[in-house]
Design a protein around this motif. Structure first.
Motif, PDB file in Angstrom:
ATOM      1  N   THR A 179       0.840  -1.191   0.000  1.00 21.98           N
ATOM      2  CA  THR A 179       0.000   0.000   0.000  1.00 21.98           C
ATOM      3  C   THR A 179       0.880   1.247   0.000  1.00 21.98           C
ATOM      4  OG1 THR A 179      -1.715  -1.166   1.246  1.00 21.98           O
ATOM      5  CG2 THR A 179      -1.837   1.236   1.191  1.00 21.98           C
ATOM      6  N   CYS A 180       0.759   2.035  -1.057  1.00 19.84           N
ATOM      7  CA  CYS A 180       1.541   3.267  -1.152  1.00 19.84           C
ATOM      8  C   CYS A 180       0.794   4.424  -0.482  1.00 19.84           C
ATOM      9  CB  CYS A 180       1.789   3.617  -2.616  1.00 19.84           C
ATOM     10  SG  CYS A 180       3.087   2.620  -3.401  1.00 19.84           S
ATOM     11  N   PRO A 181       1.518   5.451  -0.094  1.00 21.35           N
ATOM     12  CA  PRO A 181       0.830   6.639   0.453  1.00 21.35           C
ATOM     13  C   PRO A 181      -0.001   7.320  -0.634  1.00 21.35           C
ATOM     14  CG  PRO A 181       3.166   7.058   0.146  1.00 21.35           C
ATOM     15  CD  PRO A 181       2.972   5.598  -0.101  1.00 21.35           C
ATOM     16  N   ALA A 182      -0.885   8.201  -0.212  1.00 22.52           N
ATOM     17  CA  ALA A 182      -1.725   8.940  -1.166  1.00 22.52           C
ATOM     18  C   ALA A 182      -0.867   9.908  -1.974  1.00 22.52           C
ATOM     19  CB  ALA A 182      -2.815   9.694  -0.422  1.00 22.52           C
ATOM     20  N   ASN A 183      -1.420  10.331  -3.116  1.00 19.14           N
ATOM     21  CA  ASN A 183      -0.718  11.325  -3.932  1.00 19.14           C
ATOM     22  C   ASN A 183      -0.440  12.582  -3.113  1.00 19.14           C
ATOM     23  OD1 ASN A 183      -0.819   9.596  -6.117  1.00 19.14           O
ATOM     24  ND2 ASN A 183      -2.704  10.514  -6.941  1.00 19.14           N
ATOM     25  N   ILE A 184       0.670  13.227  -3.429  1.00 20.64           N
ATOM     26  CA  ILE A 184       1.129  14.394  -2.661  1.00 20.64           C
ATOM     27  C   ILE A 184       1.245  15.597  -3.606  1.00 20.64           C
ATOM     28  CG2 ILE A 184       3.009  15.341  -1.261  1.00 20.64           C
ATOM     29  CD1 ILE A 184       3.727  12.428  -0.529  1.00 20.64           C
ATOM     30  N   THR A 185       0.727  16.718  -3.209  1.00 22.11           N
ATOM     31  CA  THR A 185       0.873  17.965  -3.958  1.00 22.11           C
ATOM     32  C   THR A 185       1.447  19.028  -3.016  1.00 22.11           C
ATOM     33  OG1 THR A 185      -1.007  17.433  -5.394  1.00 22.11           O
ATOM     34  CG2 THR A 185      -0.300  19.746  -5.298  1.00 22.11           C
ATOM     35  N   VAL A 186       2.559  19.616  -3.407  1.00 21.79           N
ATOM     36  CA  VAL A 186       3.206  20.658  -2.590  1.00 21.79           C
ATOM     37  C   VAL A 186       3.599  21.830  -3.484  1.00 21.79           C
ATOM     38  CG1 VAL A 186       4.069  19.011  -0.874  1.00 21.79           C
ATOM     39  CG2 VAL A 186       5.484  19.616  -2.852  1.00 21.79           C
ATOM     40  N   ASN A 187       3.887  22.968  -2.859  1.00 18.32           N
ATOM     41  CA  ASN A 187       4.426  24.119  -3.577  1.00 18.32           C
ATOM     42  C   ASN A 187       5.947  24.041  -3.605  1.00 18.32           C
ATOM     43  OD1 ASN A 187       1.866  25.296  -4.014  1.00 18.32           O
ATOM     44  ND2 ASN A 187       1.896  26.180  -1.923  1.00 18.32           N
ATOM     45  N   VAL A 188       6.541  24.724  -4.571  1.00 19.19           N
ATOM     46  CA  VAL A 188       8.004  24.743  -4.653  1.00 19.19           C
ATOM     47  C   VAL A 188       8.574  25.391  -3.407  1.00 19.19           C
ATOM     48  CG1 VAL A 188       8.066  24.743  -7.180  1.00 19.19           C
ATOM     49  CG2 VAL A 188       7.986  26.923  -5.919  1.00 19.19           C
ATOM     50  N   ASP A 189       9.779  25.000  -3.062  1.00 19.95           N
ATOM     51  CA  ASP A 189      10.485  25.654  -1.966  1.00 19.95           C
ATOM     52  C   ASP A 189      10.947  27.030  -2.438  1.00 19.95           C
ATOM     53  OD1 ASP A 189      10.099  23.382  -0.471  1.00 19.95           O
ATOM     54  OD2 ASP A 189      12.121  22.579  -0.843  1.00 19.95           O
ATOM     55  N   ALA A 190      11.062  27.939  -1.494  1.00 20.74           N
ATOM     56  CA  ALA A 190      11.484  29.310  -1.840  1.00 20.74           C
ATOM     57  C   ALA A 190      12.822  29.304  -2.538  1.00 20.74           C
ATOM     58  CB  ALA A 190      11.534  30.171  -0.579  1.00 20.74           C
ATOM     59  N   GLY A 191      12.883  30.015  -3.652  1.00 19.72           N
ATOM     60  CA  GLY A 191      14.141  30.132  -4.391  1.00 19.72           C
ATOM     61  C   GLY A 191      14.528  28.873  -5.116  1.00 19.72           C
ATOM     62  N   SER A 192      13.628  27.886  -5.227  1.00 23.88           N
ATOM     63  CA  SER A 192      13.966  26.617  -5.872  1.00 23.88           C
ATOM     64  C   SER A 192      12.895  26.275  -6.894  1.00 23.88           C
ATOM     65  CB  SER A 192      14.072  25.495  -4.831  1.00 23.88           C
ATOM     66  OG  SER A 192      14.229  24.245  -5.472  1.00 23.88           O
ATOM     67  N   CYS A 193      13.331  25.580  -7.952  1.00 27.26           N
ATOM     68  CA  CYS A 193      12.365  25.100  -8.952  1.00 27.26           C
ATOM     69  C   CYS A 193      11.977  23.667  -8.636  1.00 27.26           C
ATOM     70  CB  CYS A 193      12.962  25.201 -10.355  1.00 27.26           C
ATOM     71  SG  CYS A 193      11.714  24.980 -11.673  1.00 27.26           S
ATOM     72  N   GLY A 194      11.723  23.431  -7.373  1.00 25.18           N
ATOM     73  CA  GLY A 194      11.335  22.112  -6.901  1.00 25.18           C
ATOM     74  C   GLY A 194      11.033  22.173  -5.425  1.00 25.18           C
TER      75      GLY A 194
END
Length: 239
Positions: A179-194
């Protein structure tokens, strides 16, 4: 003239001489002898006419030493006797036949399977044999995944033995679950393209508890995930 009749009478008994013998029961549990077999060289001053034994047939109830009387009769009817020891032995091995090898799949959710089989019972030319299980598990037991050898031994009243064995193989055909965790949606970290993303490890379940989890696609938890959608995949296999 006169006539005299001379009659010679033999009133001397023969000399009975015995010898001890050992005989073997056959597969039917019987044996027999003749009087000649226990005669150790009986003699008579004239002629031995006949010999007889008090017992000529034997079976399982006669195992061991038996006293048998030999009667020797000469041509005049004189008799003498002697005793011989007839030892009856049983060297016939008992017999036992095990069931054929058994192969089953594991019981659901269990790392094994309950297996029933017809327990073998030994036979012998004489009564009194006993059968015991010397290896493996009894019928109706939970047999573990893998191969278990079951052995039975039969011992007769004379100590002769025979055994047989068969294998019980339990295959684990129950797939593990992941069983995998649910899908995750986050915002980029400050000053990073990820963004650095931490996610819980997938949970696994296996009936034998020896599954191995491996990540096959995507970064590990705690890595920097690039902008966009990244697929993370895990795989579980039996250990």
């Amino acid at each position: 003239d006169c006539v005299a009749v001379v009659t010679v009478v033999d009133n001397i008994a023969p000399t009975a001489t015995c010898q001890n013998i050992t005989i073997q029961l056959n597969a039917g549990g019987t044996a027999s002898i003749s009087a000649a077999q226990i005669d150790g060289g009986s003699t008579d001053n004239c002629t031995v006419a006949s010999m007889s034994a008090s017992q000529i047939s034997f079976d399982c109830t006669d195992l061991g030493a038996n006293t048998v009387t030999l009667t020797v009769t000469d041509q005049s009817g004189n008799q003498s006797t002697c005793n011989a020891t007839v030892t009856v032995v049983d060297n016939i091995l008992p017999q036992i036949t095990c069931p054929a090898n058994i192969t089953v799949n594991n019981d659901a959710g269990i790392c094994g399977a309950v297996v029933n089989y017809a327990a073998p019972v030994g036979t012998d030319n004489c009564a009194g044999s006993t059968t015991t299980r010397t290896a493996g598990l009894a019928s109706g037991s939970l047999f573990p995944v893998g191969t278990t050898t079951v052995t039975y031994l039969v011992t007769d009243a004379s100590g002769n033995t025979a055994n047989c064995s068969f294998n019980v193989t339990v295959n684990d055909n129950e797939a593990p679950t992941l069983t995998c965790p649910a899908n995750i949606t986050v915002n980029v970290d400050a000053g990073s393209c990820g963004a650095v993303v931490n996610y819980p490890a997938p949970t696994a379940n296996d009936n034998c508890g020896n599954a191995t989890i491996s990540r096959t696609v995507g970064p590990a938890s705690g890595a920097t995930f690039p902008l966009g959608t990244t697929v993370v995949a895990y795989e579980i296999t039996h250990g």
